[in-house]
Design an enzyme around this catalytic site. Structure first.
Site, PDB file in Angstrom:
ATOM      1  N   SER A  89       0.765  -1.232  -0.139  1.00 30.73           N
ATOM      2  CA  SER A  89       0.033   0.103  -0.062  1.00 30.73           C
ATOM      3  C   SER A  89       0.906   1.289   0.088  1.00 30.73           C
ATOM      4  CB  SER A  89      -1.083   0.045   1.280  1.00 30.73           C
ATOM      5  OG  SER A  89      -1.885   0.997   1.172  1.00 30.73           O
TER       6      SER A  89
ATOM      7  N   HIS B 188      -8.176  -5.094  -0.587  1.00 34.14           N
ATOM      8  CA  HIS B 188      -6.887  -4.777  -0.440  1.00 34.14           C
ATOM      9  C   HIS B 188      -6.023  -5.454   0.570  1.00 34.14           C
ATOM     10  CE1 HIS B 188      -4.128  -1.135  -0.209  1.00 34.14           C
ATOM     11  NE2 HIS B 188      -4.082  -1.202   0.780  1.00 34.14           N
TER      12      HIS B 188
END
Length: 729
Positions: free
Chosen positions: A583, A698
């Site tokens: 991320s 995610h």
């Protein structure tokens, strides 16, 4: 604990922190190279100059064919390596193990709830038990909702995303279900006593956002209601008051934010008995600045007198506890500092914002508050000093708050877990890089602590140790980092070393036991390093703010300084040094690749941000302008363009073969970042391994099998790059 939406969003973006014990030592100076000037080629500085813009079409036919081709190639290489299957089986055994410590939360009736996944419950089961049963080696669990059975019955790819039950009865609940792991969820009303979804009950269709109970027939909802109802970040811009029987779109709007906001949301502030003390609306103006509004009975709104950078932590004996993320002079004239915890008598403060506040806690320069929760009568705080944890219990008094410290293991990481609202019990987790996690039950009123669970060792740590060193960054700041290794490792630069970093959103990398790191890397002779760079929260909000926006390069220099220091100490050398991050950490890896490729021979780039000139236009990206700046503002674009990895990839550089992975179902960080990074590298002639999970969101794992596969792929790649000598291009 009540969290501001800014804090919740930060937690969403943050990757899982793998974290160590601390003994400060002075390290030799190591200076990182200055950031390069922006690429002069004009590559991808606009949509017209980006040849891979089509890869942003998430499920477009052309893009998905590209994904399939790359998956086939990368899986062929990595799964064809003889080390893959043994690593896969080890990872699978770890993630599906049943001897893990269940994470439990107190229910108001004294029972404990838990969400559990294993080989028999791949999607997971929501269940409960009693405290006495939980103390035993074989607790008796009562299943409330089986997600595997639900997915099979409805032929749906459900991923559980949490539950929100109405206090104080906690019978009516909203269950959040995601299609394949996306952040967007469907909310469905569930009866926890009948163990069934409520026929004709409340159903909120798939959307980002949330809902909060006011009473059995009334909710605050923040959802996607079509054009004009979402912010530029893709989160809800309105809060509505939904009455039972209304269609969501019929619910009246009680608050509207601005398109440039991150999000707005509603919640209730309740006392220890579950009674609503205030209905509140949070308007996140940017990722770190917010406003809190209170709807009045006549329909008007009043803004609470809180600083823009602050977080409501809880309500204890009628006192509202708030943590400050900025220096602030209160309406009372009192001056407070960044990092302070303060409290007001709620009713008096709501009536008169000039009511004086009490200072609960003021951290020192090397301390940080890493967790806060409230029992019925106490405030329980995880306080770290030089990245070493302790738990303090604070009690309100007439003029000041007093505190005691729980008697827990030292030089480890501690976490404040679920707290009871009917008494003063609280769960505390204890862990370290070489210390298997344990769970303690504390009575905050008496100070008594009891270890009730401990995880068996998942790897052989015999002869291993943890050191803490410091590296001198380019501006002279000393950056702490941990090294986990076998005590007898040679200091000749030959050790395969994995350097992990994140460096943003005030997310701290704290000591923690990782069975997969230990089994798949440390046991096999690898060295694991964690860099506590600026941009994180290891030393409080100021440590984070030092690397915000125009100062982002400082965090990159910190990470580079740690790599240089590892090499200077002969712990490792370039052929044996690899990096990993996801991320924001994936962005960290991309910058390291483009700025100092000469230091590394491997990079695992997980669900990354990469095209920083377009991050704000993709999915939730606009919500992170507070962290990075706005590429549409020339001055801010200039500092972003200097480090944006996508634009700074060049031919003729010593880039190693990298492993980039992402998820098609990631609706937070757009998979186009990872895809375009791989495509550009290939265009420039570099070898790339790219893998895209077509589920997973995610977190990159819709279920445990996929999680195990991803982990095995990563450590197979790292073995090829760092343990094979010499690594071949």
């Amino acid at each position: 604990m009540i969290r501001s939406s800014a804090a919740a969003l930060a937690a969403l973006l943050a990757s899982s922190s793998l974290s160590a014990v601390a003994m400060a030592q002075t390290a030799p100076s190591a200076s990182a190279a200055p950031a390069p000037a922006p690429a002069s080629s004009g590559f991808a500085t606009s949509e017209a100059t980006d040849p891979y813009i089509w890869l942003e079409d998430v499920e477009g036919a052309r893009a998905m064919e590209w994904v399939r081709e790359h998956n086939e190639k990368s899986l062929g290489v990595l799964q064809g390596d003889p080390r893959y299957e043994p690593l896969h089986q080890e990872a699978l055994a770890i993630v599906q193990a049943k001897d893990r410590i269940p994470g439990v939360g107190f229910n108001r009736d004294g029972t404990l709830s838990n969400f559990w996944q294993d080989a028999d419950h791949v999607r997971g089961v929501w269940r409960q038990t009693t405290v006495d049963s939980f103390r035993t080696d074989a607790p008796q669990w009562d299943t409330i909702l089986d997600i595997d059975a639900l997915a099979a019955a409805e032929d749906a790819n459900w991923v559980y995303k949490g539950v929100n039950c109405l206090a104080p009865e906690e019978r009516r609940c909203l269950v959040s279900l995601s299609n394949g792991g996306k952040d967007a969820t469907t909310l469905r009303e569930f009866d926890a006593v009948e163990r069934a979804f409520v026929e004709g009950g409340i159903v909120l269709p798939e959307s980002k956002g949330g809902a909060a109970w006011i009473d059995r027939d009334t909710l605050l909802i923040s959802r996607d209601f079509g054009p004009g109802t979402l912010t530029d970040s893709g989160y809800p811009m309105t809060v509505r008051l939904l009455k039972r029987g209304q269609a969501p779109e019929q619910a009246p709007v009680i608050f509207t934010g601005q398109p440039t906001d991150v999000a707005v949301s509603g919640y209730t502030l309740r006392d220890a008995d579950g009674a609503v003390k205030a209905v509140l609306i949070n308007r996140s103006v940017d990722f770190y600045s917010s406003e809190t509004w209170r709807p009045k009975d006549d329909g008007s709104l009043v803004q609470l007198a809180l600083p823009a950078k602050s977080e409501i932590n809880g309500l204890i004996d009628g006192r509202l506890v708030v943590s400050l993320k900025q220096d602030w002079t209160a309406p009372s004239g009192q001056a407070f500092q960044t990092g302070d915890l303060i409290a007001w008598p709620l009713d008096a403060w709501l009536a008169d914002p000039a009511t004086p506040a009490q200072l609960v806690l003021r951290p020192t320069e090397r301390q940080s508050v890493e967790g806060v929760n409230a029992t019925r009568h106490t405030l329980v705080v995880a306080l770290y000093d030089n990245v070493r944890g302790s738990v303090r219990v604070y009690r309100p008094g007439q003029t000041e708050w007093t505190h005691t410290t729980l008697d827990l293991p030292q030089n480890v990481s501690v976490g404040v877990g679920s707290a009871s609202e009917t008494d003063d019990r609280v769960f505390v987790s204890v862990t370290g890089y070489l210390n298997p996690s344990s769970l303690w039950l504390a009575d905050a009123a008496t100070g008594d602590v009891e270890q009730i669970k401990s995880m068996p060792a998942k790897f052989d740590a015999t002869g291993m140790t943890v050191d803490q060193h410091e590296a001198r960054s380019a501006d002279g700041t000393m950056i702490p980092y941990f090294v986990v290794h076998k005590a007898d490792m040679p200091l000749d630069g030959s050790n395969p070393t994995l350097l992990y970093g994140y460096g943003g959103f005030e997310s701290s990398l704290l000591p923690g036991y990782s069975a997969t790191v230990g089994k798949l890397w440390l046991e096999r002779g690898g060295v694991y390093v964690i860099a506590n760079t600026r941009g994180g929260g290891e030393f409080g909000p100021r440590w984070h703010e030092a690397a915000l926006q125009q100062n982002r390069q400082r965090a990159h220099e910190d990470f580079q300084a740690v790599a240089l220091d590892l090499i200077a100490r002969d712990i490792t050398s370039q052929p044996h040094l690899g990096i990993m991050g996801g991320s924001q950490g994936g962005l960290f890896m991309g910058v390291m690749l483009t700025q100092r490729p000469d230091l590394i021979n491997a990079a695992v780039i997980q669900v990354p941000l990469f095209d920083m000139l377009r991050f704000h236009k993709l999915l939730a990206g606009a919500s992170w302008i507070g962290e990075y700046g706005d590429p549409d503002i020339p001055e801010q674009r200039a500092w972003i363009e200097r480090y944006s990895p996508y634009q700074n990839l060049r031919a003729g550089q010593p880039y190693p073969e990298v492993f980039i992975h992402t998820s098609t179902k990631d609706d937070r960080v757009h998979p186009g970042h990872a895809r375009k990074a791989a495509a550009r590298l290939e265009e420039l002639g570099y070898p790339v391994l790219f893998y895209e999970n077509t589920d997973g969101g995610h977190a990159a794992g819709a279920n445990l099998q996929e999680t195990a596969r991803r982990i095995a792929l990563e450590y197979t790649y790292l073995s090829r790059r760092l343990m094979d000598t010499p690594a071949q291009e």
